[in-house]
Design an enzyme around this catalytic site. Sequence first.
Site, PDB file in Angstrom:
ATOM      1  N   ASP A  32       0.828  -1.213   0.000  1.00 30.12           N
ATOM      2  CA  ASP A  32       0.000   0.000   0.000  1.00 30.12           C
ATOM      3  C   ASP A  32       0.858   1.257   0.000  1.00 30.12           C
ATOM      4  O   ASP A  32       2.044   1.226   0.320  1.00 30.12           O
ATOM      5  CB  ASP A  32      -0.934   0.009   1.217  1.00 30.12           C
ATOM      6  CG  ASP A  32      -0.179   0.003   2.538  1.00 30.12           C
ATOM      7  OD1 ASP A  32       0.725  -0.846   2.710  1.00 30.12           O
ATOM      8  OD2 ASP A  32      -0.466   0.850   3.411  1.00 30.12           O
ATOM      9  N   ASP A  62       8.412   4.560  -1.067  1.00 30.59           N
ATOM     10  CA  ASP A  62       7.790   3.960   0.116  1.00 30.59           C
ATOM     11  C   ASP A  62       6.511   3.239  -0.275  1.00 30.59           C
ATOM     12  O   ASP A  62       5.484   3.864  -0.427  1.00 30.59           O
ATOM     13  CB  ASP A  62       7.524   5.049   1.141  1.00 30.59           C
ATOM     14  CG  ASP A  62       6.911   4.528   2.427  1.00 30.59           C
ATOM     15  OD1 ASP A  62       6.849   3.310   2.609  1.00 30.59           O
ATOM     16  OD2 ASP A  62       6.484   5.352   3.254  1.00 30.59           O
ATOM     17  N   GLU A  83       0.067  -0.959   5.768  1.00 29.43           N
ATOM     18  CA  GLU A  83       1.111  -0.484   6.682  1.00 29.43           C
ATOM     19  C   GLU A  83       0.906   0.989   7.014  1.00 29.43           C
ATOM     20  O   GLU A  83       1.115   1.418   8.128  1.00 29.43           O
ATOM     21  CB  GLU A  83       2.492  -0.698   6.057  1.00 29.43           C
ATOM     22  CG  GLU A  83       3.657  -0.567   7.043  1.00 29.43           C
ATOM     23  CD  GLU A  83       4.166   0.863   7.220  1.00 29.43           C
ATOM     24  OE1 GLU A  83       4.946   1.100   8.157  1.00 29.43           O
ATOM     25  OE2 GLU A  83       3.774   1.757   6.438  1.00 29.43           O
ATOM     26  N   GLU A  84       0.477   1.753   6.011  1.00 33.20           N
ATOM     27  CA  GLU A  84       0.355   3.189   6.207  1.00 33.20           C
ATOM     28  C   GLU A  84      -0.800   3.560   7.132  1.00 33.20           C
ATOM     29  O   GLU A  84      -0.922   4.703   7.563  1.00 33.20           O
ATOM     30  CB  GLU A  84       0.223   3.913   4.855  1.00 33.20           C
ATOM     31  CG  GLU A  84       1.408   3.701   3.912  1.00 33.20           C
ATOM     32  CD  GLU A  84       2.708   4.341   4.393  1.00 33.20           C
ATOM     33  OE1 GLU A  84       2.711   4.959   5.482  1.00 33.20           O
ATOM     34  OE2 GLU A  84       3.717   4.207   3.684  1.00 33.20           O
ATOM     35  N   ASP A 111      13.048  -5.395   6.987  1.00 28.26           N
ATOM     36  CA  ASP A 111      11.864  -4.655   6.544  1.00 28.26           C
ATOM     37  C   ASP A 111      12.327  -3.272   6.072  1.00 28.26           C
ATOM     38  O   ASP A 111      13.499  -2.927   6.191  1.00 28.26           O
ATOM     39  CB  ASP A 111      10.870  -4.530   7.721  1.00 28.26           C
ATOM     40  CG  ASP A 111       9.478  -4.076   7.276  1.00 28.26           C
ATOM     41  OD1 ASP A 111       9.023  -4.495   6.201  1.00 28.26           O
ATOM     42  OD2 ASP A 111       8.842  -3.296   8.012  1.00 28.26           O
ATOM     43  N   HIS A 130       5.763  10.382   1.382  1.00 24.20           N
ATOM     44  CA  HIS A 130       4.555  10.846   2.078  1.00 24.20           C
ATOM     45  C   HIS A 130       4.106  12.244   1.664  1.00 24.20           C
ATOM     46  O   HIS A 130       3.227  12.823   2.278  1.00 24.20           O
ATOM     47  CB  HIS A 130       4.723  10.821   3.608  1.00 24.20           C
ATOM     48  CG  HIS A 130       4.720   9.445   4.175  1.00 24.20           C
ATOM     49  ND1 HIS A 130       4.323   9.168   5.452  1.00 24.20           N
ATOM     50  CD2 HIS A 130       5.061   8.247   3.632  1.00 24.20           C
ATOM     51  CE1 HIS A 130       4.434   7.867   5.678  1.00 24.20           C
ATOM     52  NE2 HIS A 130       4.883   7.287   4.585  1.00 24.20           N
TER      53      HIS A 130
HETATM   54 ZN   LIG Z   1       6.579   2.341   4.272  1.00 24.56          ZN
END
Ligand SMILES: [Zn+2]
Length: 594
Positions: A183, A216, A250-251, A279, A563
């Site tokens: 995601d 990301d 995850e977000e 990770d 982001h």
């Molecule tokens: Zn991430």
Amino acid sequence: MSSTKSEKGSLLPSAQPAQPVPETSQRRKYVTFAVLVLCAFLQLGQYIHGFWFRRAPEQQHFPPASAEHSSLCPQVAPLVPEKSTDLYSGLAETFETKEFLFRAVDLLAGAVRIPTQSYDDLGPIGEDPRWEAFAPFHEYLLKSYPQVHATLNLTKVNTYGLVYHWKGTNSTLKPLLLTGHQDVVPVNPETYDEWVHPPFSGYFDGQYVWGRGSRDDKSGLIGVMTGIELLLERGFRPARSVVLAFGFDEEVSGKRGASALGEYLYETYGKDSFAMIVDEGGKITESYGGVFAVPSVGEKGYIDVRFELAAPGGHSSVPPAHTTIGMLARLIVEYENNQIEAVLSRNTPTYWHAECLAAYAPDLPDSIKDSMKYAGGSDEALRAAQEELFKDPTFKALVGTTTAVDIVSGGVKSNALPENVMAIANHRIATDSSVEEVKKHSTAILKTLATEFNLSYTAFGTSVTGDEPGYGMLTLSDAWGTALNPAPVSPVDGEDAAPFKLLSGTIKSTYKAHRALEEDVIPVIPSLVSGNTDTRYYWNLTSHIFRYSHYHAGSGTGLNGVHTINEACNATNLVEMMRFFTTLILNADESPAL
Ligand SMILES: [Zn+2]
Ligand SMILES: *[C@@H]1O[C@H](CO)[C@@H](O)[C@H](O)[C@H]1NC(C)=O
Ligand SMILES: *[C@@H]1O[C@H](CO)[C@@H](O)[C@H](O)[C@H]1NC(C)=O
Ligand SMILES: *[C@@H]1O[C@H](CO)[C@@H](O)[C@H](O)[C@H]1NC(C)=O
Ligand SMILES: *[C@@H]1O[C@H](CO)[C@@H](O)[C@H](O)[C@H]1NC(C)=O
Ligand SMILES: *[C@@H]1O[C@H](CO)[C@@H](O)[C@H](O)[C@H]1NC(C)=O
């Protein structure tokens, strides 16, 4: 990375002015003088030695590993496979070709074009249609990685979670677990115009692949998948199993994705069943004049504390001395003024980080370097180092438990006494503290004021002031029931540190090979991120968890907006990530120490 996370890979992003350490007594001055004379003498010896035995200056990329440095921040040698040498050198040739760069770019660009956005308010899977974006993403992976899908077993967990099992020939070896997430942070449609290239275009400008998720974390996911596809194309069969797990929310804290994946992996493989987890997370970063790789070996905890205050209402023409709003304001001030003090302690990731900067960061103020040299044995030196280091607010915040009152509400009408008011304080918990400690501290701070205001006070389910009814009621609670302890810290030194050493050696050899350098120039320094990754659900699977993306973020180009607008991935660095993952798999495969 999740939205709670600071993009800062380094704990110490900027240089702080040096301050002399204050002397405490006349006697100390004499001792200091004597030490200085001794030091000068030793320096002279070193100078003479250096004059005759000096290395070429261009070889000294970072201070050479003298005994002093290596004891402050031990470094391992770059690690390359010893058995799969032909495979390794064949891959190295491939990574240098333009052809492969374009292949890598195409693979990432295609992944970016599928907008797998995860929203805070997503409903259940199967009901909320926005989850359906993940199905075409799975199709894309199926189409793009034929070898992976022909050889690895794929299990889908909670519909969209992906687990790939690559079975090794030796089942006594603990598998390697590589994780990431499918995601991405949503793009606010109002910002589309501000993107140099559209957010879901995957446009390649010759240097960067543009779009949400290009860094990301689709670069991580595509990096792992491509690395394995390459190894399979060349006939590699691992001795050590490799497992991949890719979450899909995850977000928005992994409640449906990694949480289900963690349970599935625990049931399938068992407790402590993996050699290590890598990770997303800390990267290659520049600070204090040096370039460092900063794998994160821990994560801070968190808790949102809710304060609720209730008192009788009424007409505001006959008010009490303090309305609930007035009382809440006092309570908040008290709370802010009595925060848990940040203390730099030995044997914490931030302390190791400071030691490593003292050893290898050219522009770190000398006063910090000096203090850190002795901080291991002297409390005085440790406190002096802390004082200097805490001048950087980012560092101080990472060391300690932070407090930020982020929400307040109360009152509905200007002529009515507010009956219910509330506030929420967000805390990021130090790695050497706990949720319990924060609850205790929070409870204690407000006790005096609660008594003064005649409030009956309940904190985290326990009555503090007894059963006597008060004028009003103060209640503290875990606001959303999402409190999380700091992650267990992965070992970086001693007998139990083989996985960290393997990771370090792999980082170094990848960095070196990718730049065709003669020498190892990149110190690997343990670090900490303040937010949380999907790994919060994987603690039971291994005690060796590293959050690390082998990505050189550079400094201040204004690009790479993780982001935010203009997220973009440097294609050369993407290839380097793929080199990193293949080397990691080969190294882990050969290591008897894991
Ligand atoms: Zn991430
Ligand atoms: C894949 O699953 C099948 C059936 O469960 C099993 O027989 C096989 O060993 C698995 N292969 C791998 C590579 O895990
Ligand atoms: C499997 O790995 C273990 C541990 O390294 C080793 O002792 C054993 O000989 C290996 N087995 C095979 C069949 O290679
Ligand atoms: C506190 O409030 C209660 C309930 O209104 C009242 O009975 C009591 O006398 C008050 N105590 C003090 C010390 O003011
Ligand atoms: C770890 O396992 C224990 C039980 O074995 C469970 O209670 C706990 O929730 C697990 N923790 C995580 C982070 O998965
Ligand atoms: C991409 O990364 C490489 C290697 O780190 C660097 O040399 C190059 O300048 C970067 N390109 C851009 C456009 O930032």
